[in-house]
Design a protein around this motif. Structure first.
Motif, short mmCIF file in Angstrom:
data_model
loop_
_atom_site.label_atom_id
_atom_site.label_comp_id
_atom_site.label_asym_id
_atom_site.label_seq_id
_atom_site.Cartn_x
_atom_site.Cartn_y
_atom_site.Cartn_z
N ASP A 28 0.85 -1.20 0.00
CA ASP A 28 0.00 0.00 0.00
C ASP A 28 0.88 1.25 0.00
OD1 ASP A 28 -2.02 1.82 0.15
OD2 ASP A 28 -3.01 0.94 1.91
N PRO A 29 1.52 1.55 -1.13
CA PRO A 29 2.48 2.66 -1.19
C PRO A 29 1.85 4.02 -0.89
CG PRO A 29 1.98 1.85 -3.40
CD PRO A 29 1.40 0.86 -2.44
N VAL A 30 0.59 4.19 -1.24
CA VAL A 30 -0.08 5.48 -1.00
C VAL A 30 -0.17 5.75 0.50
CG1 VAL A 30 -2.25 6.75 -1.21
CG2 VAL A 30 -1.36 5.45 -3.16
N LYS A 31 -0.60 4.76 1.26
CA LYS A 31 -0.70 4.93 2.71
C LYS A 31 0.67 5.16 3.35
CE LYS A 31 -5.08 4.70 3.75
NZ LYS A 31 -5.74 5.88 4.38
N VAL A 32 1.68 4.46 2.85
CA VAL A 32 3.04 4.62 3.38
C VAL A 32 3.54 6.03 3.11
CG1 VAL A 32 5.44 3.86 3.19
CG2 VAL A 32 3.60 2.17 3.20
N MET A 33 3.35 6.53 1.88
CA MET A 33 3.75 7.90 1.55
C MET A 33 3.00 8.92 2.40
SD MET A 33 3.98 7.74 -2.62
CE MET A 33 4.18 9.52 -2.72
N VAL B 177 -1.36 13.85 -1.24
CA VAL B 177 -1.39 12.38 -1.40
C VAL B 177 -2.75 11.85 -0.95
CG1 VAL B 177 -0.44 10.21 -0.52
CG2 VAL B 177 1.10 12.05 -1.21
N TRP B 178 -3.25 12.38 0.17
CA TRP B 178 -4.56 11.94 0.67
C TRP B 178 -5.67 12.32 -0.32
CZ3 TRP B 178 -8.61 15.19 2.83
CH2 TRP B 178 -9.69 14.46 3.35
N LEU B 179 -5.62 13.56 -0.84
CA LEU B 179 -6.67 14.04 -1.73
C LEU B 179 -6.64 13.34 -3.09
CD1 LEU B 179 -6.47 17.91 -1.15
CD2 LEU B 179 -8.26 16.39 -0.35
N VAL B 180 -5.46 13.30 -3.70
CA VAL B 180 -5.34 12.88 -5.10
C VAL B 180 -5.18 11.37 -5.25
CG1 VAL B 180 -4.00 13.15 -7.22
CG2 VAL B 180 -4.36 15.12 -5.71
N LEU B 181 -4.39 10.76 -4.37
CA LEU B 181 -4.08 9.35 -4.54
C LEU B 181 -4.91 8.42 -3.66
CD1 LEU B 181 -0.18 9.55 -4.74
CD2 LEU B 181 -1.84 9.54 -6.62
N SER C 128 -16.63 14.65 -3.22
CA SER C 128 -17.71 14.63 -2.22
C SER C 128 -17.28 13.85 -0.97
CB SER C 128 -18.98 14.01 -2.80
OG SER C 128 -18.73 12.68 -3.24
N GLN C 129 -16.49 12.82 -1.14
CA GLN C 129 -16.02 12.03 -0.02
C GLN C 129 -14.99 12.81 0.80
OE1 GLN C 129 -17.14 8.97 0.94
NE2 GLN C 129 -15.89 9.31 2.77
N ILE C 130 -14.20 13.63 0.12
CA ILE C 130 -13.19 14.45 0.81
C ILE C 130 -13.87 15.38 1.81
CG2 ILE C 130 -11.53 16.33 0.49
CD1 ILE C 130 -10.82 14.99 -2.22
N TRP C 131 -14.90 16.10 1.35
CA TRP C 131 -15.60 17.03 2.23
C TRP C 131 -16.30 16.29 3.36
CZ3 TRP C 131 -15.33 21.71 3.70
CH2 TRP C 131 -16.38 22.33 4.36
N ALA C 132 -16.87 15.15 3.06
CA ALA C 132 -17.55 14.36 4.09
C ALA C 132 -16.56 13.90 5.16
CB ALA C 132 -18.23 13.15 3.45
#
Length: 199
Positions: free
Chosen positions: A39-44, A94-98, A104-108
């Motif tokens: 899970d490279p995204v979570k690690v980054m 990284v959280w937003l884009v990847l 809509s989920q970001i705002w929630a």
């Protein structure tokens, strides 16, 4: 300590910026070449956030280190703060884009998840600090510049709380970070004047 301070004065601040910029690039390279696990995204995301918090703490420690230990890192304090901001920004991107990717989920998530709300609040506090981390702003704002940059204290505290709240279950590492932040903030509390005994 004098010899160490002399050596530190010879190190240019741009070197710190270069090293700071190299770290996210190295992380990205590791992620693209399967060097960050399953899970490279979570690690980054985690690595950038933790490095940002470490730099915020280091920036908070600069004055106590000079006053109590004699280690002078004042030359690097601005670079430490600017790099910390860009790590927080990279952590957020990284959280937003990847990671989330769905607007809509970001705002929630920001509204419903307290640790994200706290983290976002800390990021917003850091924006004016980053924008005014230059000589022109110091001259322009005058004494108000120091007052503005006391927002660093709140941003660092929110970063520590964000890490603690993010952790699932009892984890010692986030609590250590928060404890260090609280200890450094406590050192800045005004000391009570000693009572004078009347003659």
């Amino acid at each position: 300590m004098t010899q160490l301070n002399t050596y530190l004065r010879r190190i240019p601040a741009w070197l710190l910026y270069t090293l700071g910029a190299a770290y996210p690039v190295w992380l990205l390279y590791q992620g693209l070449t399967d060097g960050l696990g399953v899970d490279p995204v979570k690690v980054m995301e985690h690595a950038l956030g933790e490095r940002a918090l470490q730099l915020l703490i280091l920036g908070l420690a600069v004055t106590p280190l000079r006053q109590r230990v004699g280690l002078n890192l004042m030359k690097f304090r601005r670079a430490i703060g600017v790099i910390a901001f860009f790590y927080v920004l990279a952590h957020l991107l990284v959280w937003l884009v990847l990671d989330v990717q769905i607007p809509s989920q970001i705002w929630a998530d920001i509204i419903k998840r307290p640790y994200i709300t706290i983290g976002m609040a800390g990021f917003l506090l850091m924006i004016p600090l980053a924008l005014t981390s230059n000589n022109w702003s110091v001259r322009r704002l005058g004494p108000s510049w120091r007052k503005l940059h006391k927002l660093t204290y709140a941003a660092c505290l929110l970063g520590g709380l964000h890490f603690v709240w993010l952790a699932k279950g009892f984890q010692l590492e986030p609590l250590i970070y928060l404890g260090v932040v609280l200890a450094l903030l406590a050192l800045r509390l005004p000391k009570k004047a000693k009572a004078v005994t009347p003659a």
